[in-house]
Design an enzyme around this catalytic site. Structure first.
Site, PDB file in Angstrom:
ATOM      1  N   ASP A  83     -95.376 -10.493  15.103  1.00  0.00           N
ATOM      2  CA  ASP A  83     -95.492  -9.133  15.606  1.00  0.00           C
ATOM      3  C   ASP A  83     -95.592  -9.200  17.133  1.00  0.00           C
ATOM      4  O   ASP A  83     -96.114 -10.180  17.676  1.00  0.00           O
ATOM      5  CB  ASP A  83     -96.745  -8.485  15.020  1.00  0.00           C
ATOM      6  CG  ASP A  83     -96.896  -7.034  15.440  1.00  0.00           C
ATOM      7  OD1 ASP A  83     -95.921  -6.284  15.275  1.00  0.00           O
ATOM      8  OD2 ASP A  83     -97.976  -6.663  15.926  1.00  0.00           O
ATOM      9  N   ILE A 133    -102.423 -42.487 -14.459  1.00  0.00           N
ATOM     10  CA  ILE A 133    -102.995 -41.259 -13.904  1.00  0.00           C
ATOM     11  C   ILE A 133    -103.663 -41.532 -12.557  1.00  0.00           C
ATOM     12  O   ILE A 133    -104.627 -42.297 -12.494  1.00  0.00           O
ATOM     13  CB  ILE A 133    -104.042 -40.648 -14.864  1.00  0.00           C
ATOM     14  CG1 ILE A 133    -103.378 -40.240 -16.179  1.00  0.00           C
ATOM     15  CG2 ILE A 133    -104.731 -39.444 -14.226  1.00  0.00           C
ATOM     16  CD1 ILE A 133    -104.364 -39.864 -17.255  1.00  0.00           C
ATOM     17  N   ASP A 158    -108.948 -46.062  -5.241  1.00  0.00           N
ATOM     18  CA  ASP A 158    -108.464 -44.685  -5.088  1.00  0.00           C
ATOM     19  C   ASP A 158    -109.414 -43.800  -4.295  1.00  0.00           C
ATOM     20  O   ASP A 158    -109.139 -42.622  -4.111  1.00  0.00           O
ATOM     21  CB  ASP A 158    -108.245 -44.035  -6.456  1.00  0.00           C
ATOM     22  CG  ASP A 158    -107.065 -44.629  -7.203  1.00  0.00           C
ATOM     23  OD1 ASP A 158    -106.526 -45.645  -6.726  1.00  0.00           O
ATOM     24  OD2 ASP A 158    -106.693 -44.094  -8.263  1.00  0.00           O
ATOM     25  N   ALA A 194    -103.944 -46.150 -16.455  1.00  0.00           N
ATOM     26  CA  ALA A 194    -103.297 -46.807 -15.319  1.00  0.00           C
ATOM     27  C   ALA A 194    -102.342 -45.880 -14.596  1.00  0.00           C
ATOM     28  O   ALA A 194    -102.178 -45.958 -13.375  1.00  0.00           O
ATOM     29  CB  ALA A 194    -102.555 -48.051 -15.805  1.00  0.00           C
TER      30      ALA A 194
END
Length: 887
Positions: free
Chosen positions: A330, A286, A717, A284
């Site tokens: 530069d 992770i 997810d 849960a």
């Protein structure tokens, strides 16, 4: 006592120390012995690792370690599909990393490939051509226009020799090379006029030099060593992910251990039960999708930036741009066009704009003729070649549509006195309608000493002291504007001079006028600098050019204010005279750095980094490569940039347009904001899962099984989190100050939002569980608990997806059309909702996920609880905006 620099040593001493002869060079036998002792004249290749080693190194990342733990947990609980999915994410990330790392090794290899293939040397008293890799110290080398200097040399003979060293020093104007000993000490590379450097270009004249350094002992080799020894700088994104990974790991271990101990103390569960419970907590906690989400978001940002001519070589560079505080640029070829241009002309003792003076007639026409005639530029199929200043004079004629081909055919060069650095003049002789014309160009002060008359409005009059003083004043005025001023004069004769010497020819001249030349700024840069300033980003110029030139260009671009040109400009020699602590304490005072060496550029970047600033460095030359690698983000020029600078960079500008950097910064800020949204979404969801399981364990309830947690994480997810990565940028994204290095993904209220939104979700889930037990549909205890667990499972999944709408803004309201502007997000949310509900709706999936079939009453509770997250969060945001003035 330190050894005296070679440019301070007499040629005779240098030849003696190197045991060589100016006329005969080395013997072939001696050259062979030195070659065996010193090795080939080439740069060392970068020490590379194998692809397998690169692949293994990718697994040392903290977040990757967490993903591997998640895969092991999934496999341990029998969920092989989830384990394979997580491992696939790990492998994809590793492949990305290997690809980027392999590209980064091109820097040293490109340096090596720049070596010139052949060199003209004198050995055993004979001229011969040898491979440049076979040169040794003590070899005597001949140089002519068009040659590449094959090694570092001490000039021992110069005939108008000019070498263009922009790739090493950043100065666009070729350097006049001399054989004399220089008296000044501690000279920067650009001022060492009796030395030639490996891989620079001979643009004019000829010369002879003795090799004083080969391979890694050259100035080019010194830069290669700096590239090889410098460590890759971790980007703010990488640092944030490392810190986050550590925090998550410690929290996971702590919470799992507490849960395990509490369960055993209560005595109602076995060790195996509590071990499985602890594993569920770890799963849960992770955010297994986070590295993939970050990679995908960065990749999408990379694609968008490529469409706007910003080519990203290393994915984290996309986000780093958004946190940039300082852009060190530069000058030559980056802020300017790297092309000398006539900007001002002085005729009749008056300054005129070169671009608007048309048509060229009278004295203006006379000046234009002299510009073309007194000129060694050669026309080729690929355009004009020669000294940049002289090609600019030809371009001036062409821009005014003058027929110079006819001029050259009617007035060919009959004789000349070449330019030399001592008298600073050049003269040519050409046929004229009534005899011959001698044209003379050179340094204005030297020319005016030899002129007795001046052409004014087509009439030749005496050059009075007043006019001479006015002309010298004009010369000074143009010089302070960083213009390179050349004077032009002529005289008419009846015959070609018998003796072509300065004393015989360069006198009694008729002064015609001046030209003021400059390497002009790119037209779009000033606006880009202004936009960067508005975004809170400080632009700096870091160049090998002269102080006055650098300051003048910086003022024109808005990098430097006129009032600060004395205090905000510093030279490389000034830097050498300051201790590291002194410079670190005063680095914020300087906006322009002139006459700097590669070491100085790295020192400047490092000083800002020590102040916690995120530094971007732009450049195109070999001299920029170490600083590009040291900077948080190195930005190389795609058109004018060397392969070395590109290989050391994180980003390449395909159009060499400084303004593209500003667009890239905007994209970088958007990427960071979107990663923040995804992170808030994922961590708030995971926190809700952890709290729910922890409290369920304390209360003795049935807890969510590992497969339930993995399924929620798999569904929520992926698509919704990825869709958050393509959210459009907020309108004020380029008016906010840079977040800097100290900011993290949890800053700006995100950390607090994760905590309270995670707790809120957990409270709602636990409330649904408690409510379903208090008012069960099924009276049997086992069925009631299964229903309660199913409703909690579905509430948690749906609520997380609804919360994805909330995280689009930390404090702003998402009620209205702005919540659904992102079409990809809309489809991702709808798809995830359907997939999430399928495990309950489809009876065949119920036993796989340990859930029961819900009726309409139970579904109504689940939907109400899931949607309530939007209503509650909107109320909290409203309070924050009204009371705490957030957003």
């Amino acid at each position: 006592m330190a050894e005296q620099p070679l440019y301070n040593q007499d040629v005779t001493k240098v030849l003696s120390d190197l045991q060589t002869d100016e006329k005969k060079g080395l013997t072939q036998t001696e050259a062979n012995q030195r070659f065996l002792a010193d090795g080939p004249n080439q740069l060392k290749e970068a020490v590379s690792t194998t692809l397998f080693q690169k692949f293994i190194n990718q697994f040392k990342d903290f977040m990757i370690a967490i993903l591997l733990v998640a895969a092991v947990v999934a496999a341990f609980t029998g969920e092989l599909v989830d384990a394979i999915f997580i491992l696939a994410i790990v492998i994809i990330n590793a492949v990305f990393g290997v690809f980027q790392e392999a590209k980064a090794e091109d820097a040293i290899n490109a340096l090596k490939e720049m070596s010139t293939p052949n060199a003209n040397v004198i050995r055993d008293g004979k001229d011969m051509s040898v491979k440049s890799t076979e040169l040794v110290t003590g070899d005597v080398v001949r140089l002519e226009a068009g040659d590449i200097v094959p090694a570092d040399i001490r000039i021992i003979e110069s005939a108008s020799l000019q070498i263009e060293e922009a790739s090493l020093t950043g100065e666009s104007v070729p350097v006049d090379k001399v054989a004399t000993t220089l008296a000044a000490t501690d000279l920067p590379l650009g001022d060492r006029a009796n030395l030639g450097f490996m891989n620079t270009n001979v643009t004019y004249g000829r010369g002879i030099g003795v090799v004083i350094g080969v391979g890694m002992a050259t100035e080019m080799g010194h830069i290669a060593g700096m590239l090889e020894s410098s460590d890759d700088t971790k980007t703010p994104l990488q640092e944030n992910l490392i810190k986050l990974g550590r925090i998550l790991t410690y929290l996971i271990l702590f919470i799992a251990a507490i849960t395990f101990v509490v369960g055993l103390v209560r005595g109602r569960e076995t060790i195996i039960d509590m071990l499985l419970t602890s594993i569920s907590l770890a799963v849960a906690a992770i955010p297994e999708g986070l590295p993939a989400i970050v990679t995908i978001t960065l990749a999408l940002g990379t694609t968008r930036m490529a469409a706007r001519n910003a080519l990203i070589r290393k994915l984290p560079a996309v986000e780093t741009l958004g946190s940039t505080d300082i852009i060190g640029s530069d000058k030559t070829g980056t802020l300017t066009q790297n092309k000398m241009t006539v900007e001002k002309i002085v005729v009749n003792a008056e300054i005129s704009d070169a671009a608007t003076t048309e048509p060229l007639s009278g004295t203006f026409g006379r000046l234009a003729d002299i510009l073309a005639l007194n000129n060694d530029t050669k026309r080729t199929e690929n355009g004009y070649i020669g000294d940049p200043t002289e090609t600019a004079l030809i371009a001036f004629n062409e821009n005014h549509h003058r027929d110079i081909d006819t001029l050259f055919s009617e007035m060919p060069r009959l004789a000349e006195i070449p330019f030399d650095s001592e008298r600073k003049l050049m003269s040519t002789v050409h046929p004229a309608p009534n005899g011959y014309i001698i044209t003379v160009k050179g340094a204005p002060d030297e020319l005016l000493k030899r002129a007795t008359k001046i052409e004014m409005a087509g009439n030749i009059v005496a050059l009075s002291d007043d006019i001479r003083a006015k002309l010298l004043s004009i010369n000074s005025e143009l010089a302070t504007q960083a213009l390179r001023v050349l004077g032009f004069a002529y005289k008419l004769t009846d015959t070609v001079p018998e003796e072509m010497t300065s004393e015989a020819v360069e006198n009694e001249l008729v002064f015609t006028g001046f030209t003021g030349l400059i390497d002009p700024e790119r037209p779009e840069v000033a606006q880009a600098v202004a936009e960067a300033k508005k975004a809170g980003i400080r632009s700096m110029m870091i160049t090998g050019d002269h102080r006055d030139t650098a300051a003048a260009i910086a003022i024109r671009l808005g990098i430097l204010d006129e009032k600060d040109k004395e205090t905000a400009v510093i030279s490389g020699s000034d830097l050498d005279n300051m201790t590291e602590n002194e410079f670190a304490a005063n680095v914020h005072k300087y906006s322009v750095y002139a006459r700097v060496a590669p070491e100085h550029k790295v020192k400047i970047v490092s000083a800002w980094q020590k102040k916690g600033k995120v530094v971007a460095m732009t450049g195109d030359g070999v001299n920029d490569a170490p600083a590009l690698k040291t900077a948080d983000i190195g930005i190389a020029m795609g058109i004018t940039g060397t392969e070395v600078s590109k290989g050391a960079s994180d980003m390449v500008l395909a159009d060499d347009n400084f303004a593209t950097i500003v667009h890239a910064v905007e994209e970088g800020r958007k990427v960071f904001a979107n990663i923040q949204k995804a992170l808030q979404y994922l961590l708030a969801s995971n926190l809700a899962e952890v709290i729910s399981i922890f409290v369920m364990t304390l209360l003795g309830w049935h807890i969510l099984a590992p497969i339930m947690i993995l399924w929620i994480n798999l569904v929520t997810d992926t698509l919704p989190a990825i869709a958050l990565g393509v959210e459009p940028a907020q309108k004020d994204v380029m008016t906010q100050k840079p977040r800097g290095r100290s900011a993290s993904f949890l800053s700006g209220g995100v950390g607090a939002a994760i905590v309270w939104q995670g707790i809120l979700q957990a409270v709602i889930v636990l409330s649904v569980y408690g409510f379903s037990l208090a008012y069960p549909v099924h009276l049997a205890d086992a069925e009631a608990h299964r229903d309660a667990l199913t409703m909690s499972f579905m509430t948690l999944g749906l609520m997380q997806m609804f919360n994805a709408i909330n995280v689009k803004s930390v404090y702003g309201s998402m009620l209205g059309k702005q919540a659904f502007q992102n079409k990809l997000f809309n489809w991702a949310l709808l798809s995830s909702l359907v997939v999430m509900a399928a495990v309950v709706v489809i009876p065949a999936l119920n036993p796989v996920f340990h859930v029961s079939h819900l009726d309409s009453y139970q579904w109504a509770i689940v939907l109400f609880a899931g949607i309530s997250i939007i209503i509650i969060v909107e109320i909290v945001k409203l309070v924050q905006r009204k009371i705490f003035k957030k957003g």
